[in-house]
Design a protein around this motif. Structure first.
Motif, mmCIF file in Angstrom:
data_model
loop_
_atom_site.group_PDB
_atom_site.id
_atom_site.type_symbol
_atom_site.label_atom_id
_atom_site.label_comp_id
_atom_site.label_asym_id
_atom_site.label_seq_id
_atom_site.Cartn_x
_atom_site.Cartn_y
_atom_site.Cartn_z
ATOM 1 N N PHE A 74 0.875 -1.046 0.087
ATOM 2 C CA PHE A 74 0.122 0.123 0.106
ATOM 3 C C PHE A 74 0.939 1.243 -0.003
ATOM 4 O O PHE A 74 1.785 1.435 0.809
ATOM 5 N N PRO A 75 0.694 2.155 -1.005
ATOM 6 C CA PRO A 75 1.546 3.419 -0.873
ATOM 7 C C PRO A 75 1.020 4.386 0.195
ATOM 8 O O PRO A 75 -0.010 4.494 0.472
ATOM 9 N N LEU A 76 2.071 4.735 0.850
ATOM 10 C CA LEU A 76 1.896 5.872 1.957
ATOM 11 C C LEU A 76 2.216 7.188 1.420
ATOM 12 O O LEU A 76 1.446 7.984 1.764
ATOM 13 N N PHE A 77 3.306 7.351 0.733
ATOM 14 C CA PHE A 77 3.639 8.611 0.377
ATOM 15 C C PHE A 77 4.539 8.207 -1.258
ATOM 16 O O PHE A 77 5.236 7.559 -1.216
ATOM 17 N N ASP A 78 4.180 9.028 -2.124
ATOM 18 C CA ASP A 78 5.066 9.235 -3.490
ATOM 19 C C ASP A 78 6.203 9.834 -3.196
ATOM 20 O O ASP A 78 6.684 10.606 -2.155
ATOM 21 N N LYS A 79 7.160 9.326 -4.229
ATOM 22 C CA LYS A 79 8.437 9.987 -4.113
ATOM 23 C C LYS A 79 8.343 11.461 -4.341
ATOM 24 O O LYS A 79 7.598 11.975 -5.352
ATOM 25 N N THR A 80 9.259 12.343 -3.781
ATOM 26 C CA THR A 80 9.252 13.827 -4.042
ATOM 27 C C THR A 80 10.584 14.425 -3.852
ATOM 28 O O THR A 80 11.548 13.706 -3.699
ATOM 29 N N TRP A 81 10.519 15.639 -4.478
ATOM 30 C CA TRP A 81 12.055 16.236 -4.459
ATOM 31 C C TRP A 81 11.926 17.293 -3.238
ATOM 32 O O TRP A 81 11.007 18.241 -3.475
ATOM 33 N N ALA A 82 12.924 17.298 -2.638
ATOM 34 C CA ALA A 82 13.264 18.488 -1.687
ATOM 35 C C ALA A 82 14.086 19.552 -2.795
ATOM 36 O O ALA A 82 13.840 19.425 -3.842
ATOM 37 N N VAL A 96 16.105 13.990 -3.388
ATOM 38 C CA VAL A 96 15.078 13.160 -3.627
ATOM 39 C C VAL A 96 14.538 12.578 -2.045
ATOM 40 O O VAL A 96 15.327 12.002 -1.563
ATOM 41 N N VAL A 97 13.303 12.960 -1.782
ATOM 42 C CA VAL A 97 12.788 11.908 -0.817
ATOM 43 C C VAL A 97 12.089 10.534 -1.339
ATOM 44 O O VAL A 97 11.121 10.635 -2.204
ATOM 45 N N PRO A 98 12.497 9.436 -0.955
ATOM 46 C CA PRO A 98 11.937 8.375 -1.556
ATOM 47 C C PRO A 98 10.376 8.033 -1.101
ATOM 48 O O PRO A 98 10.090 8.743 -0.152
ATOM 49 N N SER A 99 9.908 7.407 -1.784
ATOM 50 C CA SER A 99 8.412 6.785 -1.573
ATOM 51 C C SER A 99 8.494 6.074 -0.331
ATOM 52 O O SER A 99 9.602 5.390 0.133
ATOM 53 N N TRP A 100 7.260 5.829 0.182
ATOM 54 C CA TRP A 100 7.073 5.153 1.242
ATOM 55 C C TRP A 100 5.864 4.436 1.179
ATOM 56 O O TRP A 100 4.704 4.721 0.794
ATOM 57 N N LYS A 101 6.030 3.017 1.546
ATOM 58 C CA LYS A 101 4.796 2.053 1.243
ATOM 59 C C LYS A 101 4.977 1.060 2.651
ATOM 60 O O LYS A 101 6.002 0.954 3.188
ATOM 61 N N TYR A 102 3.776 0.566 2.804
ATOM 62 C CA TYR A 102 3.438 -0.469 3.543
ATOM 63 C C TYR A 102 3.153 -1.861 3.033
ATOM 64 O O TYR A 102 2.173 -1.744 2.267
ATOM 65 N N THR A 103 3.756 -2.909 3.530
ATOM 66 C CA THR A 103 3.433 -4.020 2.876
ATOM 67 C C THR A 103 2.949 -5.223 4.277
ATOM 68 O O THR A 103 3.703 -5.445 5.020
ATOM 69 N N ALA A 104 1.632 -5.230 4.244
ATOM 70 C CA ALA A 104 0.908 -5.979 5.174
ATOM 71 C C ALA A 104 1.136 -7.607 4.881
ATOM 72 O O ALA A 104 1.590 -7.853 3.937
ATOM 73 N N ASP A 105 1.280 -8.189 6.209
ATOM 74 C CA ASP A 105 1.662 -9.516 6.032
ATOM 75 C C ASP A 105 0.318 -10.193 5.254
ATOM 76 O O ASP A 105 0.616 -11.211 4.414
ATOM 77 N N ILE A 106 -0.639 -9.946 5.961
ATOM 78 C CA ILE A 106 -2.026 -10.799 5.371
ATOM 79 C C ILE A 106 -3.276 -9.812 5.301
ATOM 80 O O ILE A 106 -3.364 -8.995 6.409
ATOM 81 N N VAL A 107 -3.919 -9.762 4.177
ATOM 82 C CA VAL A 107 -4.978 -8.633 4.153
ATOM 83 C C VAL A 107 -6.247 -9.450 3.848
ATOM 84 O O VAL A 107 -6.038 -10.423 3.086
ATOM 85 N N ILE A 108 -7.345 -9.528 4.345
ATOM 86 C CA ILE A 108 -8.680 -10.329 4.204
ATOM 87 C C ILE A 108 -9.585 -9.131 3.896
ATOM 88 O O ILE A 108 -9.903 -8.152 4.413
ATOM 89 N N ARG A 109 -10.290 -9.542 2.690
ATOM 90 C CA ARG A 109 -11.315 -8.512 2.195
ATOM 91 C C ARG A 109 -12.631 -9.378 2.480
ATOM 92 O O ARG A 109 -12.733 -10.454 2.408
#
Length: 180
Positions: free
Chosen positions: A47-55, A60-73
């Motif tokens: 899941f993306p949390l922040f896109d890459k951006t430029w200071a 460059v400030v890298p993107s930030w994402k979270y990778t869940a172990d398991i997701v149930i829908r």
């Protein structure tokens, strides 16, 4: 020479997936596999949390994402549970960086991450990064002391044997079971 504790578990490949640890695999096999339809489960969804951006150029400030172990829908495709399997609820299990990531995920996606500690016959879970969080360090002695002091007692992490519950039960928010 001082030995350092390993910070990650041994990677395992099984069921066509790469698992980060034996505990993560155990959680899947004991409580999800053959109990939740496979089409409703995703492993290591990102899941993306922040896109890459430029200071200021050239930083460059890298993107930030979270990778869940398991997701149930649910059948409508809405997220019901976002699980992150941990060794414990203490500081070695859930770091400050984890808490910050979980809070940001909750802000963006509207559902908190449930930290899970797998045990032999059940698992303990608690939503992390919400204002009314369960007491991750709960003990009966602490509970009784709070009552003696006239304070509201805290609640321990939720203990479950399956995923048939609402994530809000893993918080201290008031929750009424919907009428079925």
């Amino acid at each position: 020479m001082k030995r350092q504790m390993p910070t990650t578990g041994k990677k395992i490949t099984k069921h066509g997936e790469k698992w980060d640890s034996q505990k993560e695999l155990a959680f899947y096999e004991r409580f999800i596999m053959n109990k939740v339809p496979a089409r409703l489960v995703s492993i290591h969804e990102s899941f993306p949390l922040f896109d890459k951006t430029w200071a200021q150029y050239p930083a460059v400030v890298p993107s930030w994402k979270y990778t869940a172990d398991i997701v149930i829908r649910n059948k409508a495709g809405q997220i019901e549970h976002v699980y992150d399997v941990k060794n414990s609820f203490g500081i070695y299990g859930i770091s400050i960086a984890n808490k910050l990531t979980f809070k940001q995920f909750t802000r963006l996606y509207g559902i908190p991450v449930e930290a899970v500690v797998v045990r032999k016959h059940d698992f303990k879970t608690a939503c992390i990064g919400v204002t009314k969080q369960l007491d991750l360090q709960w003990t009966q002695k602490k509970h009784d002391q709070r009552i003696r002091e006239g304070k509201n007692p805290t609640n321990p992490p939720l203990t479950k044997t399956d995923t048939n519950y609402s994530w809000i039960e893993a918080t201290n928010y008031e929750y009424e079971q919907p009428i079925k």
